[in-house]
Every structure is written in C-alpha cells, then in structure tokens.
Design a protein around this motif. Structure first.
Motif, PDB file in Angstrom:
ATOM      1  N   MET A   1      34.574  31.720  40.245  1.00 35.94           N
ATOM      2  CA  MET A   1      33.202  32.219  40.381  1.00 35.94           C
ATOM      3  C   MET A   1      32.180  31.108  40.156  1.00 35.94           C
ATOM      4  O   MET A   1      32.521  30.009  39.711  1.00 35.94           O
TER       5      MET A   1
ATOM      6  N   LYS B   1      31.773  35.492  31.660  1.00 36.22           N
ATOM      7  CA  LYS B   1      31.553  35.871  30.251  1.00 36.22           C
ATOM      8  C   LYS B   1      30.269  35.213  29.736  1.00 36.22           C
ATOM      9  O   LYS B   1      29.674  35.691  28.776  1.00 36.22           O
TER      10      LYS B   1
ATOM     11  N   ASP C   1      31.396  31.003  34.531  1.00 40.94           N
ATOM     12  CA  ASP C   1      32.222  31.934  33.755  1.00 40.94           C
ATOM     13  C   ASP C   1      31.446  33.243  33.584  1.00 40.94           C
ATOM     14  O   ASP C   1      30.377  33.250  32.974  1.00 40.94           O
TER      15      ASP C   1
ATOM     16  N   THR D   1      44.580  36.960  38.199  1.00 42.59           N
ATOM     17  CA  THR D   1      43.930  36.907  36.899  1.00 42.59           C
ATOM     18  C   THR D   1      43.032  38.131  36.698  1.00 42.59           C
ATOM     19  O   THR D   1      43.278  39.164  37.329  1.00 42.59           O
TER      20      THR D   1
HETATM   21  P1  ADP Z   1      44.850  34.282  32.754  1.00 42.60           P
HETATM   22  O1  ADP Z   1      45.286  34.945  31.487  1.00 42.60           O
HETATM   23  O2  ADP Z   1      44.937  35.164  33.944  1.00 42.60           O
HETATM   24  O3  ADP Z   1      45.475  32.931  32.959  1.00 42.60           O
HETATM   25  P2  ADP Z   1      42.441  32.991  31.813  1.00 42.60           P
HETATM   26  O4  ADP Z   1      41.776  33.669  30.654  1.00 42.60           O
HETATM   27  O5  ADP Z   1      43.223  31.769  31.549  1.00 42.60           O
HETATM   28  O6  ADP Z   1      43.280  34.082  32.587  1.00 42.60           O
HETATM   29  O7  ADP Z   1      41.340  32.650  32.932  1.00 42.60           O
HETATM   30  C1  ADP Z   1      40.480  33.668  33.430  1.00 42.60           C
HETATM   31  C2  ADP Z   1      39.140  33.567  32.746  1.00 42.60           C
HETATM   32  O8  ADP Z   1      38.527  32.317  33.083  1.00 42.60           O
HETATM   33  C3  ADP Z   1      38.130  34.578  33.187  1.00 42.60           C
HETATM   34  O9  ADP Z   1      38.271  35.794  32.495  1.00 42.60           O
HETATM   35  C4  ADP Z   1      36.804  33.885  32.915  1.00 42.60           C
HETATM   36  O10 ADP Z   1      36.209  34.318  31.712  1.00 42.60           O
HETATM   37  C5  ADP Z   1      37.173  32.419  32.755  1.00 42.60           C
HETATM   38  N1  ADP Z   1      36.382  31.541  33.616  1.00 42.60           N
HETATM   39  C6  ADP Z   1      35.744  30.405  33.216  1.00 42.60           C
HETATM   40  N2  ADP Z   1      35.105  29.843  34.234  1.00 42.60           N
HETATM   41  C7  ADP Z   1      35.319  30.603  35.328  1.00 42.60           C
HETATM   42  C8  ADP Z   1      34.912  30.519  36.693  1.00 42.60           C
HETATM   43  N3  ADP Z   1      34.143  29.533  37.164  1.00 42.60           N
HETATM   44  N4  ADP Z   1      35.330  31.491  37.534  1.00 42.60           N
HETATM   45  C9  ADP Z   1      36.106  32.491  37.102  1.00 42.60           C
HETATM   46  N5  ADP Z   1      36.515  32.638  35.817  1.00 42.60           N
HETATM   47  C10 ADP Z   1      36.137  31.703  34.929  1.00 42.60           C
END
Ligand code: ADP
Ligand code: ASP
Ligand code: MG
Length: 488
Positions: free
Chosen positions: A248, A253, A251, A242
């Motif tokens: 993490m 963001k 999030d 990803t």
């Molecule tokens: P992909 O397109 O690779 O499936 P997603 O957008 O579905 O990616 O998931 C990745 C995103 O999830 C990250 O960019 C982040 O903003 C979000 N996210 C939310 N909670 C978490 C977390 N606890 N740890 C990591 N990422 C998280």
C-alpha cells in the motif's frame, strides 16, 4: 486464471501464508479454502506457512526470560501456546480423524520447547544457535495443523520441514541459503511428492546447515522462504498472502487512508521493504528478480481483491512518489572534526569499526566539506559502535583531527519511494515543502542508489506526522502539488 504453458507443460505456484493469515480458526479455514481453489488451477502447488501470529514472539520471550534467570515465564508461555494451538486443532480437526495425532504432535513440540528453556535457564546462556532451534517450533507446529486440515478437506497434502529443503550457512538468526545445495534438496524431496499429486505445506522462516543444525532466515523471513523455493522450482508465480490488500501507499496502521498499489517494480518493492514496509521481507526480492518470477501480494481476508503485482515492469504506472515508509528506533552517529579532511581512509575506518560490532547501517550522509560523517543504526547497537569508533580513532581524537564522536537518539527514517523519482525534477523540494508546511525539521537526507527512493532522518516525535503529511500532500495529491510548483 493465468494459463502458463512451459516446456515441461507444468504450471507451478508457490503460496505463502503469513502469521495473521493462519492465526485463528477462521483464518486457517479461509487459507485452506484458498489452497483448495488454487490446487484445482495449477499442476504443482506449494504452500509455505508461517507460525500463527504472535507465536514466534512468545517462543523468543520464553527463551530470553529463561536466560535471565526466570523459570516461570516460559512455563506460562508453554500453557498459552498449548491453548492457542489446541483451540485451532479442536475446532478444525474431526475427533474421529487426525485430531489426537496432531494434538500429540503439538504437545511434543511444546515439551521440547520447555526442555530447551529449562537448559537455557540452568546454563544462564542463550546462543543464537539455540534461539534458532527454539523459534522454529511455531512453523513446525502450524505446518502440521494446516496439512492435516487440508487432508480432512480431501486434498492430498503433507507437512514438510524446510530444514530438509533449504540449506544455509551457519549465520544463525540471519542465515544465507546455499542455493545449489538447496535446489538439489528441493528437487530430490519434492519431485516424488508432486508425482503422487501431493500439495506440500512447507515451514517458512526456518532452514538448516549442511550438518542439519536448525537456522532461521531472520524475523519475517517466511516471505524469503517462498521466493527461495519459487526460484528452485522455477515457479511461474509466488503469492504472498497477508492481512492487507497488497503493498500500500503506506502502512495502513499509521496512515488509515493508505491505498493498495496495483503494480510495482522489483526495485520499488526492494526499497520499500528495506526501508520498513514489513509487508514483504527485504530479502524476498533478490531471488525472484534474477529469474524474473512475478510476485503477488494478496489479502487472505479479501481474496478477490487483486492485491499488488510485482515484476520487472517499472514504468507501467507513472507516478512520482508511490509510497512512504517509516523505520523507528534508530540513533544517528556523528563523527565530526575540521581536521578530518586530511586523514586518509577515514570513512573506510569508520565503517570497518561499525561492521566489527555487527551493526547494520541504514543510511549514511557526509557533509561535502568532509567535516562530518553521519549514519543511522538501530538504537540497541549504538553503545558498542561508539565504543569501537572511539577506540579506532584514539589518535585522531587526541590530535583533535576528530573533535567529537557522538550519537543522537530518538531518530527515525522516513522514505519516499517511486520509480518516477528518477526522472521528475524537484521531488525533493516537494517533500521538504510538505514537511516545512507543518513545521517538521529534517535532520539529514540520502537518495537511494537505485534513484527510486529519498530517505529523511527525522526526530522520532515527528515520525507519524511526517509520514501522514507526505502521504497526504505528495502521494494523494500529486497533481495539485505539481500545479502549485509550476505556478511558483
Ligand atoms: P504476515 O504475518 O502476513 O507476514 P506482516 O505483519 O509481516 O504480515 O506484514 C503485513 C503488515 O505490514 C500489514 O498488516 C501492515 O501493517 C504492514 N505494512 C507496513 N508497510 C506496509 C505497506 N506499505 N503496505 C502494506 N502493508 C504494510
Ligand atoms: N514466524 C516468523 C516471525 O514471526 C517468520 C514470519 O512470520 O515470516 O518472524
Ligand atoms: Mg511478514
């Protein structure tokens, strides 16, 4: 590299690339580099790919606007999608190679999309079945682009539609796989490819009924596709690539200070995913847990970072609260009345009425006096749920056993997750203390049945502050907090 020696002597890895990992020319090239590297290490490598980032949203927008009588927006979207995909095709694929062929394939899928949207516009109706057919195009196109690029790089690779592999029921938009059939299809179709040394590039997210009608596994469902395929092939590991360094502490963001978690249990990730950590789709965990297959979450843009390993070793890393998540866009429905205590089966009838509307309840609390039942669900389902509840409880409302059925909008769920929650007393108090310090009021509380999560309903206006405060005060400074509470 892990050295797996199984009975058949075959090592098997599934790698899933999410939308942002294959969302641009550079991202495709980077993903391909990772595939080429791992192809040298594993006997069987299977790639699962999402649509380019934003593409599924555009496809859905095209279908929805067409169903509302707008026949212009989808035409614009066709052109945008053409530009997005052709830019990658033009820059990645050599003109004397498969360029023309893949560009024609992109054009064909986009023509099909336009025809679908036109029919929806004419009929003025968009069924879940049509929505699944339409939202499948992004993965179909992207798998073809990535497989062609891998071939150009010298890898024996082939795009495979998962409609041929993953067989589901007909619950469109959230289909459930029929695992025995799926396993048969996967073995029958993929074994000959492995024998020829082919690396299949399989479309994530999409599947089909036994009759071959396209279904989808739910938004973000490519992670789930990877774990289904992993289980059917008895894979050694499943890797989710990803755009962040694994799972993490929150999030990134929302909380820029969030840190990568090296190790998590299946239980912890299930709770995290269920309560809003989009990084892993909530349905991904169940198949791999049953077969004890380790899951890794890694960053395509930072491939040397170890990311997160998820397996059944919950106690390796001791820390009370490991992560905090947020789900927005919820309403809290309250069923209240002093006479409720005497009405048999009130909770069962309440939730039967909710279920009749197809609404999913994310959190439930009941006052011990039994004078109220409260639950949280997505705001878009609240109107029909209130209506169904009032109808179900007509008699109780007339008798005033139930005084009020009402909803409070603008609510979110903030969840603290960590296996250590189970054995550490007073964590709830720490979390409440942290929120009270910044004047945030908690509307309701619930503890997950696995005891590794505590969820709080909070007003939407406090959402981001609450997440940051729990992160700062409870996750980043556990020692300080424990020390403080021991002194008191
Ligand atoms: P992909 O397109 O690779 O499936 P997603 O957008 O579905 O990616 O998931 C990745 C995103 O999830 C990250 O960019 C982040 O903003 C979000 N996210 C939310 N909670 C978490 C977390 N606890 N740890 C990591 N990422 C998280
Ligand atoms: N492309 C699909 C979506 O956007 C599936 C996924 O990304 O996992 O929902
Ligand atoms: Mg995702």
């Amino acid at each position: 590299m892990v050295d797996y020696e199984k009975e058949d002597g075959m090592s098997t890895l599934i790698m899933k690339f999410g939308g942002t990992s294959v969302g641009s020319v550079q991202a495709h090239a980077q993903a391909a580099e990772i595939v080429l590297e791992q192809a040298r290490e594993w006997d069987r490598l299977i790639v699962v790919v999402s649509a380019m980032s934003g593409v599924t949203d555009l496809l859905i927008e095209g279908a929805q606007t067409a169903s509302h009588g707008d026949d212009q927006t989808y035409r614009g979207i066709v052109e945008d999608l053409r530009t997005i995909h052709n830019q990658v095709v033009d820059e990645l694929l050599d003109s004397d190679g498969e360029h023309v062929h893949i560009q024609a394939s992109v054009a064909q899928y986009l023509d099909d999309f336009a025809v679908f949207c036109n029919s929806i516009h004419v009929l003025g109706e968009l069924t879940p079945r049509a929505m699944d057919a339409i939202s499948s195009f992004g993965e179909r196109i992207n798998a073809r682009i990535l497989a062609a690029y891998l071939r150009q790089q010298g890898l024996h690779s082939k795009a495979v539609d998962s409609t041929e592999l993953i067989i589901t029921d007909d619950k469109f938009q959230k289909a459930v796989p029929l695992m025995d059939l799926t396993r048969n299809h996967i073995e029958r179709l993929l074994t000959p490819l492995f024998e020829q040394g082919v690396v299949p590039v399989i479309t994530g997210f999409i599947a089909a009924t036994e009759d071959g009608v396209t279904t989808t596994l739910g938004r973000g469902g490519s992670d789930y596709s990877a774990s289904i395929i992993g289980v059917c092939l008895e894979a050694d590991e499943v890797w989710i690539w990803t755009d962040v360094d694994g799972v993490m502490t929150s999030d990134p963001k929302i909380v820029p200070k969030a840190k990568s978690l090296p190790l998590l249990s299946y239980n912890e990730v299930s709770e995290l995913a269920y309560f809003g950590a989009k990084v892993v789709h909530p349905r991904t965990i169940q198949p791999v847990v049953e077969h004890g297959i380790p899951l890794r979450v890694k960053n395509t843009t930072n491939p040397t970072h170890p990311g997160t390993l998820i397996d059944q070793n919950p106690e390796k890393v001791k820390s009370t609260v490991k992560a905090v998540t947020l789900i927005e866009g919820l309403s809290m429905v309250n069923v209240e009345g002093r006479g409720m205590m005497g009405v048999p089966g009130i909770a069962a009838r309440t939730f039967a009425a909710v279920a009749s509307q197809g609404a999913s309840v994310l959190m439930i609390t009941q006052a011990s006096s039994e004078q109220s039942i409260s639950f949280l669900l997505p705001v878009e389902t609240v109107e029909s749920v209130l209506h169904a509840l009032k109808e179900e409880m007509t008699l109780e409302l007339a008798r005033r056993d139930i005084e009020k059925i009402w909803a409070r909008d603008g609510v979110v769920i903030v969840t603290a997750v960590g296996a250590g929650l189970r054995e550490t007393p007073g964590v709830g108090a720490r979390i409440f203390g942290a929120l009270a310090e910044v004047g945030i009021n908690v509307i309701a509380v619930a503890q997950g049945s696995s005891e590794c999560s505590i969820s709080l309903a909070i007003a939407a206006k406090d959402a981001v502050r609450a997440v940051r405060q729990i992160h700062e005060d409870v996750i980043l400074n556990p020692g300080v907090y424990l020390y403080k509470s021991r002194e008191e």
